[in-house]
Write an enzyme that holds these catalytic residues in place. Structure first.
Site, mmCIF file in Angstrom:
data_model
loop_
_atom_site.group_PDB
_atom_site.id
_atom_site.type_symbol
_atom_site.label_atom_id
_atom_site.label_comp_id
_atom_site.label_asym_id
_atom_site.label_seq_id
_atom_site.Cartn_x
_atom_site.Cartn_y
_atom_site.Cartn_z
ATOM 1 N N LYS A 1 -0.869 10.573 12.707
ATOM 2 C CA LYS A 1 -0.401 9.938 13.943
ATOM 3 C C LYS A 1 1.106 10.153 14.106
ATOM 4 C CE LYS A 1 0.143 5.522 16.220
ATOM 5 N NZ LYS A 1 -0.128 4.099 16.278
ATOM 6 N N GLU B 1 2.609 12.212 2.198
ATOM 7 C CA GLU B 1 1.434 12.811 1.562
ATOM 8 C C GLU B 1 0.891 13.963 2.410
ATOM 9 O OE1 GLU B 1 2.013 9.616 2.035
ATOM 10 O OE2 GLU B 1 1.217 8.366 0.421
ATOM 11 N N GLU C 1 -5.493 -3.968 6.017
ATOM 12 C CA GLU C 1 -4.224 -3.573 6.642
ATOM 13 C C GLU C 1 -4.013 -4.384 7.924
ATOM 14 O OE1 GLU C 1 -3.261 0.573 8.132
ATOM 15 O OE2 GLU C 1 -2.209 0.680 6.231
#
Ligand code: F6P
Length: 524
Positions: free
Chosen positions: A181, A187, A327
């Site tokens: 996004k 990573e 989350e």
């Protein structure tokens, strides 16, 4: 309710199943094995009005900036046909959806090829969190419907992940999707550089470009990375990472199952959205699940929430829900920044049944702290290894699912255990010694979710159900489900530690534990 055992609740009310089960959108939810009675349920239903659930829902659906800490709207529902969203949002979404689905069709039918003119046989998706878990979970869930190129996923910055995935692949036949996004995630960018080098070792620079596509909201960064604009598929900041499977982040799924099935997946999720938008609380499945969740957390004080799909292909569904739920609702301050007064969020985990029964169910049955379970069961199987054997497996699977919910709720008393042991001829002294170990307290709550069969429609419905459940819980707790500031500090500290791994002097200001570990890591 603390003094009332689930055994009594289930034995005293013959109509408990009718009272505590509802069907909609192809799902049946049975929460009659939750530890609550009609009075408790009525009180929970009152919370829906008290806490303004319906108004909050409408504000989300029409695109108010309800993600207040990031100043954003929350419009993943618009990605699957939410007509409540502003017209320009719907228009942008339709245009981008047409682009990425026609790209998917063209890769699948060979109109878009690898640089040598041959079809792509494999697709590697590089992403993490919401840019990985959704597509990876869905591709696995829908294995029998995957008739396109083979899909592979690289997420971890551990180079072993890329090494192992790439080991079996040919760069000349592989399309690489870089899904992020923000297009800033360490990573993903590290893996993207590695995979680009892997392509470049076999292909020339121009050819590499024909093997790379990006899925992102950050079009400047995808350009800087050198990805051709025609191979970049965008989405918008009103789509949270963990809610992005419905956007271009779903391209790996579309490549696997085709655009028609992908659209069916979206349409089914939209049906759940409509159900959520139009049904009164008493029959509204996401609201029911949220009330059960809040009851477990705040009424019973449970911390653990296990999701057990009796469906091997949903093996990654618990991991997907971990991000969606933890989350979103792992928050300790309310929307106005004050510390929450009630406990929020739960530890979500799970594995498919029956495997989970042979590992951690011991703690569910006899451990000190009860855990709330969601048990997912399909009525029908999709595919069988040997004709006629599918039904045999399915009968065992379903019997085990139901047996577990019964055992958890009812348990087995000390007296029953002793009687059973005596009936099977066990010596009385052995009975006294072993019976406490073989007794089950029961009174452990579970909700069962039945669906017809695991296909694109069912998967879309289930995900949308849980998305809205998590949102309703957040409104009940007055927290923001759509930010994730809790992931920031670790990222910031990793940026400080990275240089200290090669230059010890940079570690001087760290705490002694971290300094000691860095020194130990550098010891030959
Ligand atoms: O670190 C958490 C997070 O921001 C998630 O919310 C997100 O899904 C994931 O990282 C990946 O982010 P991105 O898609 O921007 O690479």
């Amino acid at each position: 309710m603390g003094r009332t055992h689930l055994r009594s609740l289930l034995s005293e009310d013959e109509h408990r199943f009718a009272a505590f089960s509802r069907s909609a959108c192809g799902l049946l939810i049975d929460w009659s094995k939750e530890k609550l009675d009609r009075e408790a349920w009525d009180a929970l239903l009152e919370l829906v009005h008290e806490r303004g659930i319906m108004a909050a829902r409408d504000a989300m659906l029409r695109g108010d900036p309800i993600n207040a800490t990031e100043g954003r709207a929350v419009l993943h529902t618009a990605l699957r046909g939410g007509h409540w969203a502003p017209t320009e949002v719907q228009r942008d979404i339709a245009a981008e959806q047409t682009r990425f689905l026609s790209f998917s069709d063209s890769v699948r039918n060979g109109a878009i090829t690898a640089s040598d003119g041959q079809p792509f046989s494999d697709v590697v998706n590089i992403g993490i969190g919401g840019s990985d878990l959704g597509p990876a979970m869905a591709v696995r869930a829908l294995t029998p419907f995957c008739d396109g190129p083979r899909l592979h996923f690289i997420s971890n910055v551990d180079g072993a992940h890329a090494a192992d995935v790439l080991a079996g692949l040919d760069p000349a036949r592989t399309l690489v999707l870089i899904a992020s996004k923000t297009f800033t995630t360490l990573e993903t960018l590290t893996n993207a550089e590695t995979v680009r080098a892997w392509l470049a070792a076999k292909l020339d620079e121009v050819s590499v470009g024909r093997h790379l596509a990006a899925l992102s909201t950050n079009l400047e960064a995808t350009k800087a990375f050198g990805i051709d604009a025609a191979y970049v598929f965008g989405f918008w900041d009103y789509v949270g990472g963990r809610y992005s499977l419905w956007s271009a982040i779903g391209l790996p799924l579309a490549l696997a199952i085709g655009s028609a099935r992908f659209r069916a997946f979206l349409a089914a999720a939209h049906e759940m959205d409509r159900h959520f938008a139009e049904t009164s609380a008493d029959g509204n499945l996401p609201i029911i699940l949220a009330l059960v969740g809040v009851w477990r957390r705040n009424g019973l004080g449970l911390v653990g929430h296990a999701v057990i799909p009796y469906e091997e292909r949903l093996a990654r569904f618990p991991a997907y829900l971990q991000q969606l739920d933890m989350e979103s609702n792992g928050k300790r301050v309310t929307l106005d920044g004050t510390t929450v007064s009630d406990a929020t969020g739960m530890l979500v985990f799970g594995e498919p049944g029956t495997n989970a029964q042979h590992s951690f169910f011991q703690l569910f049955h006899q451990g000190h702290d009860p855990v709330g379970l969601d048990i997912l069961v399909g009525r029908r199987v999709v595919g069988e290894a040997v004709p006629g054997r599918g039904a045999v497996h399915h009968t065992h699977l379903v019997a085990n699912a139901l047996a577990q919910t019964r055992a958890l709720a009812l348990g087995r008393t000390l007296e029953e255990t002793k009687a059973e042991m005596a009936a099977s001829g066990v010596d009385p002294s052995e009975i006294d010694r072993l019976a406490p170990h073989r007794t089950f307290p029961g009174d452990r709550p579970s909700t069962t979710i039945l669906y017809d069969r695991l296909d694109p429609e069912t998967l879309g419905t289930l995900i949308a159900l849980y998305e809205h459940k998590v949102f309703v819980e957040s409104v009940l707790w007055n927290i923001n489900a759509f930010d994730q500031w809790g992931v920031e500090l670790g990222k910031q500290l990793a940026r400080q530690i990275t240089p200290a791994l090669s230059d010890a002097a940079r570690a001087d200001d760290f705490d002694p534990s971290t300094r000691g570990l860095i020194a130990a890591l550098k010891t030959d």
